[in-house]
Design a protein around this motif. Structure first.
Motif, PDB file in Angstrom:
ATOM      1  N   GLU A  18      -7.334   5.481   2.813  1.00 38.69           N
ATOM      2  CA  GLU A  18      -6.092   5.853   3.496  1.00 38.69           C
ATOM      3  C   GLU A  18      -4.872   5.820   2.580  1.00 38.69           C
ATOM      4  O   GLU A  18      -3.966   6.640   2.695  1.00 38.69           O
ATOM      5  CB  GLU A  18      -5.876   4.916   4.687  1.00 38.69           C
ATOM      6  N   TYR A  19      -4.813   4.844   1.687  1.00 35.34           N
ATOM      7  CA  TYR A  19      -3.673   4.709   0.774  1.00 35.34           C
ATOM      8  C   TYR A  19      -4.093   5.078  -0.637  1.00 35.34           C
ATOM      9  O   TYR A  19      -5.245   4.942  -1.005  1.00 35.34           O
ATOM     10  CB  TYR A  19      -3.127   3.276   0.817  1.00 35.34           C
ATOM     11  N   ASP A  20      -3.127   5.536  -1.425  1.00 34.69           N
ATOM     12  CA  ASP A  20      -3.410   5.941  -2.802  1.00 34.69           C
ATOM     13  C   ASP A  20      -3.341   4.776  -3.783  1.00 34.69           C
ATOM     14  O   ASP A  20      -4.064   4.764  -4.771  1.00 34.69           O
ATOM     15  CB  ASP A  20      -2.419   7.025  -3.245  1.00 34.69           C
ATOM     16  N   TYR A  21      -2.444   3.824  -3.532  1.00 38.06           N
ATOM     17  CA  TYR A  21      -2.250   2.696  -4.441  1.00 38.06           C
ATOM     18  C   TYR A  21      -2.166   1.394  -3.667  1.00 38.06           C
ATOM     19  O   TYR A  21      -1.628   1.354  -2.559  1.00 38.06           O
ATOM     20  CB  TYR A  21      -0.940   2.835  -5.247  1.00 38.06           C
ATOM     21  N   LEU A  22      -2.649   0.332  -4.298  1.00 38.20           N
ATOM     22  CA  LEU A  22      -2.423  -1.029  -3.841  1.00 38.20           C
ATOM     23  C   LEU A  22      -1.683  -1.716  -4.978  1.00 38.20           C
ATOM     24  O   LEU A  22      -2.145  -1.700  -6.117  1.00 38.20           O
ATOM     25  CB  LEU A  22      -3.726  -1.759  -3.541  1.00 38.20           C
ATOM     26  N   ILE A  23      -0.521  -2.275  -4.643  1.00 35.40           N
ATOM     27  CA  ILE A  23       0.346  -2.865  -5.660  1.00 35.40           C
ATOM     28  C   ILE A  23       0.632  -4.304  -5.267  1.00 35.40           C
ATOM     29  O   ILE A  23       0.966  -4.590  -4.114  1.00 35.40           O
ATOM     30  CB  ILE A  23       1.676  -2.083  -5.762  1.00 35.40           C
ATOM     31  N   GLU A  74       0.871  -1.174   0.000  1.00 38.79           N
ATOM     32  CA  GLU A  74       0.000   0.000   0.000  1.00 38.79           C
ATOM     33  C   GLU A  74       0.908   1.224   0.000  1.00 38.79           C
ATOM     34  O   GLU A  74       1.860   1.288   0.778  1.00 38.79           O
ATOM     35  CB  GLU A  74      -0.894  -0.003   1.235  1.00 38.79           C
ATOM     36  N   VAL A  75       0.627   2.151  -0.887  1.00 37.90           N
ATOM     37  CA  VAL A  75       1.486   3.322  -1.051  1.00 37.90           C
ATOM     38  C   VAL A  75       0.660   4.595  -0.927  1.00 37.90           C
ATOM     39  O   VAL A  75      -0.428   4.696  -1.502  1.00 37.90           O
ATOM     40  CB  VAL A  75       2.188   3.305  -2.428  1.00 37.90           C
ATOM     41  N   ILE A 110       2.560  -7.084 -10.663  1.00 36.17           N
ATOM     42  CA  ILE A 110       1.556  -7.936 -11.297  1.00 36.17           C
ATOM     43  C   ILE A 110       0.249  -7.167 -11.476  1.00 36.17           C
ATOM     44  O   ILE A 110      -0.432  -7.283 -12.478  1.00 36.17           O
ATOM     45  CB  ILE A 110       1.300  -9.195 -10.447  1.00 36.17           C
ATOM     46  N   GLU A 111      -0.099  -6.396 -10.452  1.00 41.63           N
ATOM     47  CA  GLU A 111      -1.318  -5.584 -10.483  1.00 41.63           C
ATOM     48  C   GLU A 111      -1.052  -4.297  -9.721  1.00 41.63           C
ATOM     49  O   GLU A 111      -0.256  -4.279  -8.784  1.00 41.63           O
ATOM     50  CB  GLU A 111      -2.490  -6.305  -9.816  1.00 41.63           C
ATOM     51  N   ALA A 112      -1.744  -3.236 -10.106  1.00 37.77           N
ATOM     52  CA  ALA A 112      -1.658  -1.964  -9.386  1.00 37.77           C
ATOM     53  C   ALA A 112      -3.002  -1.261  -9.509  1.00 37.77           C
ATOM     54  O   ALA A 112      -3.576  -1.205 -10.595  1.00 37.77           O
ATOM     55  CB  ALA A 112      -0.546  -1.096  -9.957  1.00 37.77           C
TER      56      ALA A 112
END
Length: 155
Positions: free
Chosen positions: A106-111, A73-74, A98-100
């Motif tokens: 709370e987080y901007d990205y899930l990678i 999480e970013v 693999i996925e983003a």
């Protein structure tokens, strides 16, 4: 053709192809109780309508030497279009990703990344992810086991 315009034969075609995209038209036609020509025409119509977007080979990340999956999480330090575009483009270039997903909350990205153990993960972080400008915070979790993996919804 919209989702509500799919009949049961179309849905069966999509289910069979989602399990085995290399199935011959003859075997597909048999599986959905059609003759080959109408089956082929339906597949083409499903492709043209956008229900089938591509056919792929699924690679075994363990066999490729990347047996571990990490969910990251970013949070970015700014939220403007330029930062989002730069970060998204940089992620798309990393082969381990693999996925983003761009998120709300709370987080901007899930990678989701494929790595080889903690050493491989540390290399990925230090040499690749943390070289992308704009990251304020990240949180990582190693997956212990995959309980379900599908690559599209099943109609």
């Amino acid at each position: 053709m919209k989702e509500n315009q799919l009949d049961e034969i179309d849905r069966r075609i999509l289910r069979v192809l989602s399990r085995d995209a290399r199935v011959s038209n003859q075997k597909l036609a048999e599986a959905v109780n059609l003759s080959p020509t109408p089956c082929w025409n339906r597949v083409k119509a499903l492709e043209e309508a956008g229900f089938i977007t591509q056919y792929v080979a699924l690679l075994d990340q363990r066999a490729l030497g990347l047996p571990d999956t990490v969910i990251i999480e970013v949070t970015l330090d700014r939220h403007d279009d330029e930062i989002f575009a730069r970060f998204g483009n940089a992620l798309a270039e990393l082969p381990e990703v693999i996925e983003a997903y761009l998120l709300t909350g709370e987080y901007d990205y899930l990678i989701k990344v494929a790595v080889s153990g903690t050493e491989g993960y540390e290399r990925f972080l230090r040499q690749k992810l943390y070289k992308i400008p704009g990251i304020r915070h990240s949180r990582s979790t190693f997956a212990l086991r995959c309980l379900k993996r599908v690559h599209s919804v099943t109609p």
